[in-house]
Design a protein around this motif. Structure first.
Motif, PDB file in Angstrom:
ATOM      1  N   HIS A 185       0.821  -1.218   0.000  1.00 40.29           N
ATOM      2  CA  HIS A 185       0.000   0.000   0.000  1.00 40.29           C
ATOM      3  C   HIS A 185       0.854   1.266   0.000  1.00 40.29           C
ATOM      4  N   SER A 186       2.111   1.139   0.381  1.00 40.22           N
ATOM      5  CA  SER A 186       2.990   2.312   0.392  1.00 40.22           C
ATOM      6  C   SER A 186       3.723   2.516  -0.933  1.00 40.22           C
ATOM      7  N   GLU A 187       3.397   1.713  -1.928  1.00 36.50           N
ATOM      8  CA  GLU A 187       4.109   1.803  -3.199  1.00 36.50           C
ATOM      9  C   GLU A 187       3.914   3.154  -3.883  1.00 36.50           C
ATOM     10  N   THR A 188       2.752   3.776  -3.702  1.00 36.16           N
ATOM     11  CA  THR A 188       2.515   5.072  -4.342  1.00 36.16           C
ATOM     12  C   THR A 188       3.544   6.100  -3.899  1.00 36.16           C
ATOM     13  N   GLU A 189       3.901   6.072  -2.615  1.00 40.27           N
ATOM     14  CA  GLU A 189       4.924   6.982  -2.113  1.00 40.27           C
ATOM     15  C   GLU A 189       6.262   6.751  -2.816  1.00 40.27           C
ATOM     16  N   ARG A 190       6.620   5.489  -3.004  1.00 38.12           N
ATOM     17  CA  ARG A 190       7.889   5.183  -3.667  1.00 38.12           C
ATOM     18  C   ARG A 190       7.838   5.517  -5.158  1.00 38.12           C
ATOM     19  N   LEU A 191       6.658   5.351  -5.753  1.00 38.16           N
ATOM     20  CA  LEU A 191       6.496   5.732  -7.159  1.00 38.16           C
ATOM     21  C   LEU A 191       6.793   7.213  -7.358  1.00 38.16           C
ATOM     22  N   TYR A 192       6.197   8.052  -6.524  1.00 40.86           N
ATOM     23  CA  TYR A 192       6.446   9.491  -6.660  1.00 40.86           C
ATOM     24  C   TYR A 192       7.885   9.851  -6.301  1.00 40.86           C
ATOM     25  N   ALA A 193       8.478   9.114  -5.386  1.00 44.45           N
ATOM     26  CA  ALA A 193       9.886   9.356  -5.079  1.00 44.45           C
ATOM     27  C   ALA A 193      10.743   9.117  -6.320  1.00 44.45           C
ATOM     28  N   ARG A 194      10.420   8.075  -7.059  1.00 44.98           N
ATOM     29  CA  ARG A 194      11.169   7.814  -8.301  1.00 44.98           C
ATOM     30  C   ARG A 194      10.908   8.915  -9.325  1.00 44.98           C
ATOM     31  N   VAL A 195       9.665   9.366  -9.400  1.00 47.20           N
ATOM     32  CA  VAL A 195       9.325  10.443 -10.340  1.00 47.20           C
ATOM     33  C   VAL A 195      10.130  11.704 -10.042  1.00 47.20           C
ATOM     34  N   PHE A 196      10.271  12.040  -8.755  1.00 41.77           N
ATOM     35  CA  PHE A 196      10.937  13.276  -8.359  1.00 41.77           C
ATOM     36  C   PHE A 196      12.413  13.085  -8.019  1.00 41.77           C
ATOM     37  N   GLY A 197      12.928  11.898  -8.282  1.00 37.67           N
ATOM     38  CA  GLY A 197      14.359  11.682  -8.145  1.00 37.67           C
ATOM     39  C   GLY A 197      14.860  11.615  -6.716  1.00 37.67           C
ATOM     40  N   VAL A 198      14.047  11.111  -5.794  1.00 37.09           N
ATOM     41  CA  VAL A 198      14.443  10.978  -4.394  1.00 37.09           C
ATOM     42  C   VAL A 198      14.826   9.529  -4.129  1.00 37.09           C
ATOM     43  N   SER A 199      15.995   9.303  -3.609  1.00 36.32           N
ATOM     44  CA  SER A 199      16.487   7.938  -3.433  1.00 36.32           C
ATOM     45  C   SER A 199      15.913   7.289  -2.186  1.00 36.32           C
ATOM     46  N   TYR A 200      15.825   5.979  -2.220  1.00 39.36           N
ATOM     47  CA  TYR A 200      15.423   5.190  -1.060  1.00 39.36           C
ATOM     48  C   TYR A 200      16.000   3.790  -1.222  1.00 39.36           C
ATOM     49  N   ASP A 201      16.065   3.066  -0.114  1.00 41.04           N
ATOM     50  CA  ASP A 201      16.566   1.696  -0.109  1.00 41.04           C
ATOM     51  C   ASP A 201      15.546   0.797   0.563  1.00 41.04           C
ATOM     52  N   GLU A 202      15.194  -0.298  -0.082  1.00 36.87           N
ATOM     53  CA  GLU A 202      14.317  -1.290   0.519  1.00 36.87           C
ATOM     54  C   GLU A 202      15.182  -2.291   1.280  1.00 36.87           C
ATOM     55  N   LEU A 203      14.836  -2.498   2.546  1.00 36.13           N
ATOM     56  CA  LEU A 203      15.657  -3.332   3.423  1.00 36.13           C
ATOM     57  C   LEU A 203      14.832  -4.453   4.037  1.00 36.13           C
ATOM     58  N   SER A 204      15.503  -5.514   4.390  1.00 41.27           N
ATOM     59  CA  SER A 204      14.888  -6.582   5.170  1.00 41.27           C
ATOM     60  C   SER A 204      15.996  -7.409   5.794  1.00 41.27           C
ATOM     61  N   GLY A 205      15.636  -8.162   6.827  1.00 41.66           N
ATOM     62  CA  GLY A 205      16.569  -9.089   7.442  1.00 41.66           C
ATOM     63  C   GLY A 205      17.857  -8.457   7.902  1.00 41.66           C
ATOM     64  N   GLY A 206      18.968  -9.011   7.421  1.00 41.75           N
ATOM     65  CA  GLY A 206      20.283  -8.586   7.875  1.00 41.75           C
ATOM     66  C   GLY A 206      20.592  -7.139   7.585  1.00 41.75           C
ATOM     67  N   ASP A 207      20.098  -6.603   6.460  1.00 42.38           N
ATOM     68  CA  ASP A 207      20.377  -5.201   6.127  1.00 42.38           C
ATOM     69  C   ASP A 207      19.755  -4.263   7.154  1.00 42.38           C
ATOM     70  N   LEU A 208      18.530  -4.564   7.576  1.00 41.02           N
ATOM     71  CA  LEU A 208      17.878  -3.737   8.586  1.00 41.02           C
ATOM     72  C   LEU A 208      18.590  -3.872   9.935  1.00 41.02           C
ATOM     73  N   ALA A 209      18.960  -5.087  10.290  1.00 39.92           N
ATOM     74  CA  ALA A 209      19.650  -5.310  11.561  1.00 39.92           C
ATOM     75  C   ALA A 209      21.000  -4.608  11.580  1.00 39.92           C
ATOM     76  N   LYS A 210      21.648  -4.539  10.442  1.00 43.22           N
ATOM     77  CA  LYS A 210      22.945  -3.868  10.365  1.00 43.22           C
ATOM     78  C   LYS A 210      22.775  -2.358  10.540  1.00 43.22           C
ATOM     79  N   LEU A 211      21.700  -1.807   9.972  1.00 40.75           N
ATOM     80  CA  LEU A 211      21.481  -0.367  10.056  1.00 40.75           C
ATOM     81  C   LEU A 211      21.023   0.041  11.458  1.00 40.75           C
TER      82      LEU A 211
END
Length: 420
Positions: free
Chosen positions: A156-182
């Motif tokens: 349901h949050s995909e619309t936010e990421r869609l507009y982020a791509r449209v406006f050139g705002v970076s983001y990283d999708e994380l899960s598991g070990g990547d989230l625990a590391k951060l």
């Protein structure tokens, strides 16, 4: 009254939250004599109690749930994302319907196109004011995290990421070990998360506003205690009786947050301003756990953010009258959900803080000239974005007042959009 002291200025700014303080500071830097007026110390209301995030993302309005599966826990008062007072909700039904209409596909598109240029400059404007007012010590990089407890909420949050791509705002999708590391302090590292690295945050929102205000005063700005409800229109300008005498100015700015509509009614203008209340509490983290950045639980509506005063838990939305007594149950429920994510220890304050977010149905503030009162200017209705957008809307309005072409086109924020 004979012998009364009159303080004359080019412009008075009513309201000393982050929006009003930044407006006053920019006006002063553009060469005007400015009086900033409030009943309380600057930053004592909503600017004090937020999660301290300066968002580079945020291209979709804050959603009020309307699906049955989301409404049931709200109606049963088991939701930490949205709580309510029944009488307030019944009174707000026309506003809520209007708000939902603005959250349609076309409404989201209009919102995103208007808000994107503001967000593009929000971090830069914050950091520039911080650099020149000795507030930069409160700022930290590293972005913030959105956590999702289910695959459904992530989709349901995909619309936010869609507009982020449209406006050139970076983001990283994380899960598991990547989230625990951060964020190793989180208890549920298996959750899905989105990291927004271009946002920044502060360790003490109230101290930031205070530093901006002190910079304004050091640069020659005036500050007065006074009740904005006593503002009067006079020939050639506006006057208000303050603690140290009468303040007179040719122009006045209404930046009173949740109290703005009250004053505007006195000038014959009605704005559909509703209040969404929010709370915070500070806690000591258990077992040496820590957070490096703010973390928001998207489904449950709360944010955990590291501050100078411990881990701050900020709650979701409470639909209740601005002046109703606080509801301590909101914080208790949010804490139970928060402890599933992070080991909160003992509270570091006796009672929860409560503040009011001023919200318009299209989720955008009004920034610009009053449609009917010459010399009256408006800068309010920032909803969940007051801390993020205060510096940039303050600059835009200040440039408009002095007759300078603003950094950005503010036609989409014009107060006239609410005039029938």
């Amino acid at each position: 009254m004979a012998g009364r002291q009159v303080h004359a200025f080019d412009v008075m700014v009513l309201g000393a939250g982050i929006v009003g303080v930044c407006t006053a500071l920019h006006l002063r830097r553009l060469g005007l004599d400015v009086a900033l007026i409030d009943r309380k110390h600057p930053g004592a209301e909503a600017s004090f109690g937020n999660a301290g995030i300066v968002q580079r993302n945020g291209f979709v309005p804050y959603a009020v749930p309307n699906r049955l599966q989301d409404l049931v826990p709200i109606l049963l008062k088991q939701s930490s994302a949205v709580s309510y007072d029944l009488g307030t909700v019944l009174r707000l039904l026309p506003w809520i319907r209007r708000y939902h209409a603005c959250n349609s596909g076309r409404g989201i598109e209009a919102y995103s196109r208007t808000i994107a240029p503001l967000r593009a400059f929000a971090v830069e404007e914050h950091l520039e004011l911080a650099r020149t007012t000795n507030a930069d010590r409160f700022y930290r990089q590293g972005g913030w995290l959105h956590l999702f407890r289910s695959e459904t909420s992530f989709r349901h949050s995909e619309t936010e990421r869609l507009y982020a791509r449209v406006f050139g705002v970076s983001y990283d999708e994380l899960s598991g070990g990547d989230l625990a590391k951060l964020e190793p302090g989180l208890k549920l590292p298996s959750l899905k998360a989105v990291h927004w690295p271009e946002s920044c945050s502060v360790s003490n929102p109230g101290a930031v506003v205070d530093a901006f205000w002190r910079g304004y005063v050091q640069e020659g700005g005036g500050y007065f205690r006074g009740d904005a409800g006593k503002l009067r229109r006079e020939r050639g300008g506006f006057s208000l009786e303050g603690e140290r005498g009468e303040v007179f100015a040719r122009n006045a700015v209404i930046a009173l947050g949740a109290w703005s509509a009250d004053v505007m009614k006195g000038f014959g203008e009605s704005y559909p301003l509703a209040v969404q209340r929010g709370y915070h509490m500070h806690y000591r983290a258990l077992s040496g756990a820590s957070l490096s950045r703010p973390v928001v639980d998207v489904e449950n509506g709360f944010t955990l953010t590291p501050t100078d005063n411990g881990i701050r838990l900020t709650t979701g939305v409470e639909l209740a009258g601005r002046d109703l007594p606080p509801n301590p149950g909101v914080v208790k429920l949010a804490r139970r959900r928060a402890e599933e994510l992070f080991p909160l220890g003992r509270p570091l304050q006796d009672t929860p803080w409560m503040g009011c977010r001023p919200c318009l149905p299209d989720s955008l503030p009004v920034v610009g000239a009053s449609p009917s009162v010459p010399g009256l200017w408006l800068n309010f209705g920032h909803a969940h974005d007051g801390f993020t957008l205060g510096p940039v809307t303050g600059r835009l309005l200040a440039e408009k007042i002095v007759g300078k072409t603003p950094l950005l086109d503010i036609a989409g924020l014009a107060p006239a959009r609410f005039m029938a």
